[in-house]
Write an enzyme that holds these catalytic residues in place. Structure first.
Site, PDB file in Angstrom:
ATOM      1  CG  HIS A  16      -3.413   9.416  -1.150  1.00  8.57           C
ATOM      2  ND1 HIS A  16      -3.754   8.943  -2.386  1.00  8.57           N
ATOM      3  CD2 HIS A  16      -4.200  10.510  -0.943  1.00  8.57           C
ATOM      4  CE1 HIS A  16      -4.698   9.720  -2.901  1.00  8.57           C
ATOM      5  NE2 HIS A  16      -4.990  10.676  -2.047  1.00  8.57           N
ATOM      6  CG  HIS A  74      -5.717   1.383  -5.988  1.00  6.00           C
ATOM      7  ND1 HIS A  74      -7.056   1.685  -5.887  1.00  6.00           N
ATOM      8  CD2 HIS A  74      -5.075   2.550  -6.227  1.00  6.00           C
ATOM      9  CE1 HIS A  74      -7.209   2.986  -6.057  1.00  6.00           C
ATOM     10  NE2 HIS A  74      -6.026   3.541  -6.259  1.00  6.00           N
ATOM     11  CG  ASP A 104       1.842   6.431  -6.605  1.00  4.53           C
ATOM     12  OD1 ASP A 104       1.898   7.517  -7.193  1.00  4.53           O
ATOM     13  OD2 ASP A 104       1.062   6.197  -5.685  1.00  4.53           O
TER      14      ASP A 104
HETATM   15  N1  ACO Z   1       2.565  -5.010  -0.430  1.00  3.18           N
HETATM   16  C1  ACO Z   1       2.335  -6.182   0.218  1.00  3.18           C
HETATM   17  N2  ACO Z   1       1.130  -6.542   0.681  1.00  3.18           N
HETATM   18  C2  ACO Z   1       0.110  -5.686   0.497  1.00  3.18           C
HETATM   19  C3  ACO Z   1       0.270  -4.457  -0.172  1.00  3.18           C
HETATM   20  C4  ACO Z   1       1.564  -4.130  -0.633  1.00  3.18           C
HETATM   21  N3  ACO Z   1       1.800  -2.987  -1.267  1.00  3.18           N
HETATM   22  N4  ACO Z   1      -0.909  -3.819  -0.219  1.00  3.18           N
HETATM   23  C5  ACO Z   1      -1.788  -4.594   0.403  1.00  3.18           C
HETATM   24  N5  ACO Z   1      -1.177  -5.726   0.835  1.00  3.18           N
HETATM   25  C6  ACO Z   1      -1.807  -6.843   1.522  1.00  3.18           C
HETATM   26  C7  ACO Z   1      -2.095  -6.495   2.976  1.00  3.18           C
HETATM   27  O1  ACO Z   1      -1.021  -6.796   3.836  1.00  3.18           O
HETATM   28  C8  ACO Z   1      -3.298  -7.354   3.243  1.00  3.18           C
HETATM   29  O2  ACO Z   1      -2.868  -8.695   3.431  1.00  3.18           O
HETATM   30  P1  ACO Z   1      -3.625  -9.643   4.495  1.00  3.18           P
HETATM   31  O3  ACO Z   1      -5.045  -9.704   4.039  1.00  3.18           O
HETATM   32  O4  ACO Z   1      -2.877 -10.922   4.381  1.00  3.18           O
HETATM   33  O5  ACO Z   1      -3.485  -8.947   5.813  1.00  3.18           O
HETATM   34  C9  ACO Z   1      -4.060  -7.317   1.918  1.00  3.18           C
HETATM   35  O6  ACO Z   1      -3.072  -7.067   0.922  1.00  3.18           O
HETATM   36  C10 ACO Z   1      -5.138  -6.240   1.866  1.00  3.18           C
HETATM   37  O7  ACO Z   1      -4.552  -5.026   2.281  1.00  3.18           O
HETATM   38  P2  ACO Z   1      -5.371  -3.791   2.876  1.00  3.18           P
HETATM   39  O8  ACO Z   1      -4.442  -2.977   3.719  1.00  3.18           O
HETATM   40  O9  ACO Z   1      -6.647  -4.240   3.516  1.00  3.18           O
HETATM   41  O10 ACO Z   1      -5.758  -3.047   1.574  1.00  3.18           O
HETATM   42  P3  ACO Z   1      -6.086  -1.528   1.480  1.00  3.18           P
HETATM   43  O11 ACO Z   1      -7.214  -1.407   0.570  1.00  3.18           O
HETATM   44  O12 ACO Z   1      -6.218  -0.833   2.786  1.00  3.18           O
HETATM   45  O13 ACO Z   1      -4.702  -1.013   0.849  1.00  3.18           O
HETATM   46  C11 ACO Z   1      -3.193   0.433  -0.084  1.00  3.18           C
HETATM   47  C12 ACO Z   1      -4.581  -0.163  -0.167  1.00  3.18           C
HETATM   48  C13 ACO Z   1      -3.076   1.315   1.186  1.00  3.18           C
HETATM   49  C14 ACO Z   1      -2.942   1.295  -1.297  1.00  3.18           C
HETATM   50  C15 ACO Z   1      -2.143  -0.732  -0.006  1.00  3.18           C
HETATM   51  O14 ACO Z   1      -2.267  -1.573  -1.126  1.00  3.18           O
HETATM   52  C16 ACO Z   1      -0.725  -0.213   0.136  1.00  3.18           C
HETATM   53  O15 ACO Z   1      -0.302   0.084   1.252  1.00  3.18           O
HETATM   54  N6  ACO Z   1       0.039  -0.101  -1.001  1.00  3.18           N
HETATM   55  C17 ACO Z   1       1.379   0.412  -0.963  1.00  3.18           C
HETATM   56  C18 ACO Z   1       1.329   1.932  -0.950  1.00  3.18           C
HETATM   57  C19 ACO Z   1       0.926   2.491  -2.303  1.00  3.18           C
HETATM   58  O16 ACO Z   1       1.431   2.096  -3.336  1.00  3.18           O
HETATM   59  N7  ACO Z   1       0.020   3.480  -2.253  1.00  3.18           N
HETATM   60  C20 ACO Z   1      -0.448   4.168  -3.461  1.00  3.18           C
HETATM   61  C21 ACO Z   1      -1.857   3.785  -3.777  1.00  3.18           C
HETATM   62  S1  ACO Z   1      -2.376   4.590  -5.288  1.00  3.18           S
HETATM   63  C22 ACO Z   1      -2.583   6.201  -4.835  1.00  3.18           C
HETATM   64  O17 ACO Z   1      -2.923   6.527  -3.746  1.00  3.18           O
HETATM   65  C23 ACO Z   1      -2.322   7.153  -5.820  1.00  3.18           C
END
Ligand code: ACO
Length: 376
Positions: free
Chosen positions: A220, A259, A313
């Site tokens: 987050h 996201h 971010d």
């Molecule tokens: N890098 C690589 N792969 C990713 C990323 C990433 N940053 N984010 C998601 N994926 C992939 C997952 O591995 C998954 O792949 P799969 O379907 O092959 O298993 C797919 O995309 C979907 O991912 P989920 O985890 O189901 O998506 P979710 O909605 O839970 O994730 C999140 C959202 C937690 C923000 C995620 O994108 C992440 O971890 N990002 C990196 C951390 C980040 O930047 N957080 C800030 C968010 S903005 C904020 O809070 C202000």
């Protein structure tokens, strides 16, 4: 089979008049106003008023809010003493959490959940949290805190208290816009956390302490600091490919990308990128911004076909770096902005409360026979 909404994805938990996001189109709207318009024309103080009242202030109302924020900037002797005691041991987000609870403990009206009193609490926390973080940073650098200046707006005053130097007009406006962009984002994890705490009719201070604890995590608000660490590790553009390829081969996530709601570029990332270009023109410290641009291009190529794009971010890390802000303050700065959105949601929650209490489906064992400890 009972369906489980893991991560509450797609579950509507309440209604709100504060924010609408269209994750497919990359649209973000605060109380009817598009984020691009607010970033172009408004100020953080105007946005705070907008979120707390669902309308923009007139000149008199804006002046009154500014004066209220200025009047609330000073910290009590107790908060001062505690900050001086804990700065060496406690990281910035926890410092903020502790400070918020002490500010609450000192407020004799903390249990007054009337709308008028809650709005005063919202303004108090907005003002004081900025002073807490600036003071904390001064202390850990062996410097005395810098007193707030009544002639500066919220954004400029924070930079002033942090550095003791008059920020440039561009730095003031860049930081003001960064605060606007981070002010509100519908039912994200930290806002939900605040909502759960408030739904028990616990007070606003405890709800905000809950939200700060939730924002801290790297999935987050902690992602902006994590992005900075990635840039530090990559160091130079020629290392981007090797670094990202190794990271994804290990199954790790690229911070600042992806996201839960946006399946296109987060509009806030677009605005920060544009601002970043302006700041970079005169910054001696533009290296990480240029590296971010190249990293973004490589990720676009590598993640082609996947709905993974830069989030807010991604560029905040390198823009804050150009403003001379230490990387472990990036997440606290997120909190300094989001306090307005959190408290605005709490105003809605307290006005129409229902205890948040979902279910969990039991999958453990049944009918076990109790054994006294000596026989286990
Ligand atoms: N890098 C690589 N792969 C990713 C990323 C990433 N940053 N984010 C998601 N994926 C992939 C997952 O591995 C998954 O792949 P799969 O379907 O092959 O298993 C797919 O995309 C979907 O991912 P989920 O985890 O189901 O998506 P979710 O909605 O839970 O994730 C999140 C959202 C937690 C923000 C995620 O994108 C992440 O971890 N990002 C990196 C951390 C980040 O930047 N957080 C800030 C968010 S903005 C904020 O809070 C202000």
């Amino acid at each position: 089979m009972t369906e489980i909404a893991r991560g509450l994805e797609g579950v509507n938990v309440t209604t709100t008049k504060l924010c609408r996001i269209d994750g497919q189109k990359g649209e973000l709207v605060y109380a009817g106003y598009n984020i691009y318009d607010l970033a172009e024309h408004s100020t953080f103080e105007e946005v705070a008023f907008l979120l707390w009242n669902q309308r923009l202030p007139n000149a008199e109302e804006l002046a009154a809010l500014k004066a209220e924020l200025v009047a609330e900037r000073e910290l009590s002797p107790l908060v001062n003493t505690v900050l001086r005691e804990i700065w060496a041991e406690v990281r910035p987000m926890r410092t903020l959490e502790v400070a918020v609870e002490i500010i609450g403990a000192e407020d004799r009206k903390s249990s007054d959940l009337s709308n008028a009193q809650l709005k005063k609490t919202a303004a108090r926390l907005t003002a004081k949290m900025a002073t807490v973080i600036a003071m904390y940073d001064r202390l850990r650098h062996g410097k005395e805190p810098v007193a707030p200046r009544a002639d500066l707006n919220h954004a400029a005053n924070f930079l002033w208290m942090l550095t003791g130097e008059e920020p440039t007009e561009l730095a003031k406006r860049t930081f003001d816009v960064a605060l606007i962009l981070h002010a509100e984002h519908e039912m994200n994890a930290s806002t939900f956390s605040a909502m759960v705490t408030a739904s028990t009719l616990s007070d606003m201070y405890s709800a905000i302490a809950s939200a700060i604890g939730t924002l801290k995590g790297p999935l987050h608000g902690g992602a902006n600091e994590a992005v900075y660490k990635v840039l530090e590790e990559i160091k130079t553009p020629d290392q981007i490919k090797a670094h990202v390829d190794a990271l994804t081969a290990r199954g790790e996530r690229v911070m600042g990308i992806g996201h839960r709601i946006y399946k296109t570029t987060d509009p806030r990332a677009n605005i920060l990128e544009k601002l970043g270009h302006k700041v970079a023109e005169t910054s001696p410290d533009r290296h990480y911004f240029d590296l971010s641009l190249k990293l973004r291009d490589y990720l676009a190529e590598k993640l082609q076909g996947k709905p993974l794009y830069p989030n807010v971010d991604f560029f905040s890390a390198s823009v804050y770096k150009m403003l001379g802000i230490p990387s472990d303050l990036y997440t606290p700065i997120f909190a300094l902005a989001r306090i307005t959105g959190w408290t605005a949601h709490l105003l809605e929650q307290y006005a129409d409360n229902r205890l948040v209490r979902p279910n969990a489906v039991y999958q453990g064992e049944e009918n076990k026979t109790y054994q006294p400890v000596a026989t286990r």
